[in-house]
Design a protein around this motif. Structure first.
Motif, PDB file in Angstrom:
ATOM      1  N   SER A 156      10.630 -25.163 116.594  1.00  0.00           N
ATOM      2  CA  SER A 156       9.971 -25.802 115.463  1.00  0.00           C
ATOM      3  C   SER A 156       8.746 -26.537 115.995  1.00  0.00           C
ATOM      4  N   VAL A 157       7.557 -26.022 115.640  1.00  0.00           N
ATOM      5  CA  VAL A 157       6.314 -26.512 116.230  1.00  0.00           C
ATOM      6  C   VAL A 157       5.330 -26.891 115.127  1.00  0.00           C
ATOM      7  N   LEU A 158       4.673 -28.034 115.291  1.00  0.00           N
ATOM      8  CA  LEU A 158       3.666 -28.499 114.333  1.00  0.00           C
ATOM      9  C   LEU A 158       2.346 -28.657 115.076  1.00  0.00           C
ATOM     10  N   ILE A 159       1.281 -28.067 114.516  1.00  0.00           N
ATOM     11  CA  ILE A 159      -0.031 -28.092 115.157  1.00  0.00           C
ATOM     12  C   ILE A 159      -1.095 -28.470 114.132  1.00  0.00           C
ATOM     13  N   THR A 160      -1.917 -29.463 114.449  1.00  0.00           N
ATOM     14  CA  THR A 160      -3.051 -29.803 113.592  1.00  0.00           C
ATOM     15  C   THR A 160      -4.290 -29.068 114.087  1.00  0.00           C
ATOM     16  N   GLY A 161      -5.254 -28.910 113.199  1.00  0.00           N
ATOM     17  CA  GLY A 161      -6.474 -28.195 113.568  1.00  0.00           C
ATOM     18  C   GLY A 161      -6.183 -26.767 113.983  1.00  0.00           C
ATOM     19  N   ALA A 162      -5.260 -26.126 113.269  1.00  0.00           N
ATOM     20  CA  ALA A 162      -4.786 -24.797 113.670  1.00  0.00           C
ATOM     21  C   ALA A 162      -5.600 -23.653 113.093  1.00  0.00           C
ATOM     22  N   SER A 163      -6.656 -23.936 112.358  1.00  0.00           N
ATOM     23  CA  SER A 163      -7.391 -22.864 111.688  1.00  0.00           C
ATOM     24  C   SER A 163      -8.435 -22.182 112.560  1.00  0.00           C
ATOM     25  N   SER A 164      -8.667 -22.704 113.771  1.00  0.00           N
ATOM     26  CA  SER A 164      -9.646 -22.066 114.648  1.00  0.00           C
ATOM     27  C   SER A 164      -9.488 -22.568 116.076  1.00  0.00           C
ATOM     28  N   GLY A 165     -10.226 -21.946 116.992  1.00  0.00           N
ATOM     29  CA  GLY A 165     -10.305 -22.421 118.364  1.00  0.00           C
ATOM     30  C   GLY A 165      -8.982 -22.513 119.089  1.00  0.00           C
ATOM     31  N   ILE A 166      -8.814 -23.589 119.844  1.00  0.00           N
ATOM     32  CA  ILE A 166      -7.597 -23.789 120.622  1.00  0.00           C
ATOM     33  C   ILE A 166      -6.383 -23.877 119.708  1.00  0.00           C
ATOM     34  N   GLY A 167      -6.535 -24.521 118.549  1.00  0.00           N
ATOM     35  CA  GLY A 167      -5.408 -24.663 117.632  1.00  0.00           C
ATOM     36  C   GLY A 167      -4.867 -23.321 117.190  1.00  0.00           C
ATOM     37  N   ARG A 168      -5.760 -22.416 116.823  1.00  0.00           N
ATOM     38  CA  ARG A 168      -5.322 -21.070 116.425  1.00  0.00           C
ATOM     39  C   ARG A 168      -4.655 -20.359 117.602  1.00  0.00           C
ATOM     40  N   ALA A 169      -5.250 -20.449 118.780  1.00  0.00           N
ATOM     41  CA  ALA A 169      -4.687 -19.787 119.956  1.00  0.00           C
ATOM     42  C   ALA A 169      -3.302 -20.343 120.294  1.00  0.00           C
ATOM     43  N   LEU A 170      -3.114 -21.630 120.140  1.00  0.00           N
ATOM     44  CA  LEU A 170      -1.803 -22.236 120.384  1.00  0.00           C
ATOM     45  C   LEU A 170      -0.774 -21.704 119.385  1.00  0.00           C
ATOM     46  N   ALA A 171      -1.164 -21.648 118.115  1.00  0.00           N
ATOM     47  CA  ALA A 171      -0.247 -21.168 117.081  1.00  0.00           C
ATOM     48  C   ALA A 171       0.168 -19.727 117.349  1.00  0.00           C
ATOM     49  N   ALA A 181      -9.018 -23.577 104.008  1.00  0.00           N
ATOM     50  CA  ALA A 181      -7.894 -22.792 103.482  1.00  0.00           C
ATOM     51  C   ALA A 181      -7.994 -21.320 103.861  1.00  0.00           C
ATOM     52  N   ALA A 182      -9.202 -20.762 103.814  1.00  0.00           N
ATOM     53  CA  ALA A 182      -9.364 -19.335 104.115  1.00  0.00           C
ATOM     54  C   ALA A 182      -9.028 -19.042 105.575  1.00  0.00           C
ATOM     55  N   ARG A 183      -9.555 -19.837 106.466  1.00  0.00           N
ATOM     56  CA  ARG A 183      -9.285 -19.610 107.888  1.00  0.00           C
ATOM     57  C   ARG A 183      -7.825 -19.884 108.226  1.00  0.00           C
ATOM     58  N   LEU A 184      -7.255 -20.898 107.579  1.00  0.00           N
ATOM     59  CA  LEU A 184      -5.842 -21.194 107.819  1.00  0.00           C
ATOM     60  C   LEU A 184      -4.977 -20.046 107.327  1.00  0.00           C
ATOM     61  N   GLY A 185      -5.389 -19.418 106.234  1.00  0.00           N
ATOM     62  CA  GLY A 185      -4.664 -18.262 105.723  1.00  0.00           C
ATOM     63  C   GLY A 185      -4.686 -17.102 106.704  1.00  0.00           C
ATOM     64  N   GLU A 186      -5.801 -16.923 107.401  1.00  0.00           N
ATOM     65  CA  GLU A 186      -5.892 -15.869 108.407  1.00  0.00           C
ATOM     66  C   GLU A 186      -4.931 -16.130 109.565  1.00  0.00           C
ATOM     67  N   VAL A 187      -4.848 -17.379 109.974  1.00  0.00           N
ATOM     68  CA  VAL A 187      -3.933 -17.743 111.060  1.00  0.00           C
ATOM     69  C   VAL A 187      -2.483 -17.565 110.604  1.00  0.00           C
TER      70      VAL A 187
END
Length: 265
Positions: A9-24, A41-47
């Motif tokens: 169970s993992v929670l990540i902020t700033g997950a819509s791009s960059g390091i955050g997306r890569a971590l997710a 919202a659009a980028r977060l949807g892609e992730v």
């Protein structure tokens, strides 16, 4: 495919791009619940789609880490958490000029206020959880920067905000261990992300976001309190940061204005 990491169970902020997306994407796997936040919202949807394709149970939330009450409510509603990564951050340089007051406040509000709004409720939630198989109630990682170790005039609020969260996380780890909670200060050098695309100066030893995520997660899994990389960039920052402030100021003021802002991450 099973995750190579132990967290479910993992929670990540700033997950819509960059390091955050890569971590997710790195932790996404069957049996993993991913709580992801971002402002776009659009980028977060892609992730979300990318992580779901890897088998994760993705639970996205569009919100701003500067919103204290929204962050508290989101984290409280997430349920048990094995790992929280306070990744959301902004970078801003001055080009060698005096930093505008509005820019300084904006950087501190996100890089420091946003981290507090993430970490404090996460610690509160984890303290009430039973210990897991590893004997811990949870882990919290704060994404700082090697800029934490060297204050330069080209990015004063960025360097100072990263220094604050790096020092805070490491100091907090000392006491939170008693409650079965570990904290990790992650200090990357230059990472190839949307945040650094506009840099108009050389970025020594720049790495990709996927490499940064791998180094970050490996360091967390190994229990390292400070996770700094690449080593040579970290060592250089420590060395230059140890110079007398007057000497650093003299060096900085001889640099071309366009190259004075080290927008890391």
């Amino acid at each position: 495919m099973e995750s190579s990491y132990p967290w479910r169970s993992v929670l990540i902020t700033g997950a819509s791009s960059g390091i955050g997306r890569a971590l997710a994407e790195a932790v996404a796997a069957p049996g993993v619940a991913l709580h992801l936040s971002g402002r776009d919202a659009a980028r977060l949807g892609e992730v979300e789609a990318s992580c779901a394709a890897r088998g994760a149970d993705v639970r996205p939330r569009v919100l701003d880490v500067r919103d204290q009450e929204a962050m508290r409510g989101w984290i409280a509603s997430a349920g048990p958490l094995d790992l929280v990564i306070a990744n959301a951050g902004v970078s801003a340089g001055t080009g060698g000029r005096t930093e505008a007051p509005a820019q300084a406040r904006a950087v501190f509000d996100t890089n420091l206020g946003g981290v507090l709004n993430t970490v404090l409720p996460a610690l509160e939630a984890m303290a009430a959880q039973p210990p897991g198989p590893d004997g811990l109630r949870g882990r919290v990682a704060v994404i700082a920067s090697v800029a934490a170790f060297i204050g330069v005039g080209g990015a004063p609020s960025y360097c100072a905000s990263k220094a604050a969260v790096q020092s805070w996380a490491e100091a907090l780890d000392m006491s939170e261990r008693r409650r079965g909670i570990r904290l990790h200060a992650v200090c990357p050098g230059y990472v190839r992300t949307a945040m650094t695309l506009g840099n108009r100066f050389p970025m020594p030893m720049v790495i990709g976001a996927e490499d940064a995520a791998r180094r970050t997660l490996t360091g967390i899994s190994r229990g390292k309190t400070r996770i700094a990389y690449p080593f040579l960039v970290y060592a250089a920052a420590r060395a230059v940061g140890a110079l007398p402030p007057g000497l650093r100021a003299a060096i900085f003021n001889r640099l071309p204005a366009k190259g004075a802002a080290p927008d890391l991450r």
